[in-house]
Design an enzyme around this catalytic site. Structure first.
Site, mmCIF file in Angstrom:
data_model
loop_
_atom_site.group_PDB
_atom_site.id
_atom_site.type_symbol
_atom_site.label_atom_id
_atom_site.label_comp_id
_atom_site.label_asym_id
_atom_site.label_seq_id
_atom_site.Cartn_x
_atom_site.Cartn_y
_atom_site.Cartn_z
ATOM 1 C CG ASP A 111 -7.647 1.288 -4.391
ATOM 2 O OD1 ASP A 111 -7.232 0.439 -3.583
ATOM 3 O OD2 ASP A 111 -6.908 1.930 -5.163
ATOM 4 C CD GLN B 25 -6.491 -0.354 0.089
ATOM 5 O OE1 GLN B 25 -6.326 -0.161 1.297
ATOM 6 N NE2 GLN B 25 -6.744 0.630 -0.760
ATOM 7 C CG ASN C 278 -2.365 0.551 0.710
ATOM 8 O OD1 ASN C 278 -2.449 1.594 0.074
ATOM 9 N ND2 ASN C 278 -3.425 -0.163 1.039
ATOM 10 N NE ARG C 279 -2.326 4.715 -3.584
ATOM 11 C CZ ARG C 279 -3.173 3.716 -3.848
ATOM 12 N NH1 ARG C 279 -3.675 2.988 -2.847
ATOM 13 N NH2 ARG C 279 -3.522 3.454 -5.089
ATOM 14 C CD GLU D 227 -4.233 -4.996 -2.338
ATOM 15 O OE1 GLU D 227 -3.149 -4.431 -2.062
ATOM 16 O OE2 GLU D 227 -5.091 -4.485 -3.094
ATOM 17 C CG HIS E 129 -1.762 -6.687 -5.318
ATOM 18 N ND1 HIS E 129 -2.721 -6.643 -6.304
ATOM 19 C CD2 HIS E 129 -1.663 -5.419 -4.843
ATOM 20 C CE1 HIS E 129 -3.164 -5.409 -6.444
ATOM 21 N NE2 HIS E 129 -2.546 -4.646 -5.556
ATOM 22 C CB SER E 130 -4.265 -13.145 -5.440
ATOM 23 O OG SER E 130 -3.092 -13.926 -5.445
ATOM 24 C CE1 TYR E 131 -6.266 -6.265 -9.721
ATOM 25 C CE2 TYR E 131 -4.161 -7.360 -9.395
ATOM 26 C CZ TYR E 131 -4.892 -6.208 -9.593
ATOM 27 O OH TYR E 131 -4.248 -4.994 -9.676
ATOM 28 C CG HIS F 290 1.766 -2.183 -3.791
ATOM 29 N ND1 HIS F 290 1.090 -2.202 -2.596
ATOM 30 C CD2 HIS F 290 0.807 -2.278 -4.762
ATOM 31 C CE1 HIS F 290 -0.210 -2.316 -2.825
ATOM 32 N NE2 HIS F 290 -0.413 -2.353 -4.124
#
Length: 317
Positions: free
Chosen positions: A231, A261, A69-70, A284, A165-167, A95
């Site tokens: 998000d 997330q 994340n940020r 996430e 970070h799997s979709y 990330h």
């Protein structure tokens, strides 16, 4: 088996796990969960070749770090020392920076039919982060679940926030707007225009962020409050659940982390990424964004002599 070679000459390995009802493929590049088959349906987005991961990925299946994340402005202060990070997401660091853990070739240290462990040693100063960090991730198939265990130690104070970070797409194709989601969280983190938390823990009640009861993703995704889709980080008090109504597959997620997330693939474009907008959803599990700059958030500081441990489990029924 060898999956390919990076431009710098590093060999990337692919290890397949299977326990009967489930099958997973793990890459040493980025410690990526390349595929996860449940009753013959691949429920994660991924690529068939290394070249696409090198040039077209949006962190598909990767372990991201040192800080998932940020971090606002690409900077933080720890024990009175300022640290500068690469800025790769507007004015912020995302990330782990321009060459985070998702771009590193990890070393496979143990492997069996149902589990694989990968390790990465991140040297002091890598992407601006202090301390030499030794981190490992283990993927294990157990019954109807895949469990991800993270461990790390450091030789100097640092900050750490790891996640996968799997979709996910439980239908195996199309978009996820009909997927039904429940998140056991009474609060979420509002963000500014650059996706940095304001510091507030806001109640979800009465807002489109409320998933304490199950909702279809697409039901409220156009709400202007969302800014183009979900998000956002949720403050967890329990687990999560995703259900795909047409096929009936359900994914239950539990974690030791304080937040998640929830991201709905808003920036997938079908061209640069091969997958279209909302082709997958991410859960996430992690600590909160920008925690190094927010003392009232749960601490992400790891010190020598301490051990970072985190576990997330995705169970399918």
């Amino acid at each position: 088996m060898t999956f390919g070679t990076t431009p710098s000459g590093e060999r990337v390995e692919r290890h397949v796990l299977s326990n009967g009802p489930m099958r997973a493929a793990i890459l040493s590049y980025g410690a990526i969960l390349q595929s996860l088959e449940v009753s013959g349906v691949d429920v994660v987005l991924g690529y068939d070749n290394l070249g696409d991961y090198l040039t077209r990925s949006r962190y598909f299946g990767a372990v991201v770090g040192r800080y998932g994340n940020r971090i606002a402005g690409g900077r933080f202060t720890l024990d009175g020392r300022d640290h500068e990070l690469p800025v790769n997401n507007g004015p912020n660091s995302l990330h782990g920076g321009t060459h985070g853990f998702d771009t590193r070739v990890w070393r496979i240290t143990a492997a069996s039919d149902t589990a694989v462990t990968l390790e990465h040693v991140s040297p002091d100063g890598e992407q601006g982060y202090p301390g030499t960090l030794t981190v490992s991730v283990t993927y294990t198939l157990t019954g109807d679940a895949i469990r991800i265990d993270y461990h790390a130690v450091t030789d100097a104070p640092t900050v750490l926030n790891l996640t996968n970070h799997s979709y996910f797409n439980l239908a195996g194709g199309g978009d996820v707007l009909k997927h039904v989601v429940r998140i056991d969280a009474d609060h979420y983190l509002p963000v500014d225009a650059t996706q940095i938390p304001t510091g507030e823990l806001a109640p979800v009640a009465g807002t489109p962020f409320d998933f304490t009861s199950p909702y279809e993703i697409g039901e409220r995704i156009a709400d202007p409050l969302l800014g183009g889709g979900y998000d956002h980080c949720y403050v967890l008090r329990g687990g999560m659940e995703v259900r795909e109504p047409a096929g009936g597959l359900t994914m239950e997620v539990t974690t030791t982390e304080p937040g998640v997330q929830f991201y709905t693939g808003n920036f997938l474009d079908g061209v640069a990424t091969a997958y279209g907008k909302h082709a997958g959803l991410c859960l996430e599990t992690q600590h909160f964004p920008d925690s190094p700059n927010r003392p009232h958030f749960p601490s992400v500081v790891l010190r020598p002599g301490e051990r970072f441990d985190s576990t997330t489990t995705y169970r399918f029924t």
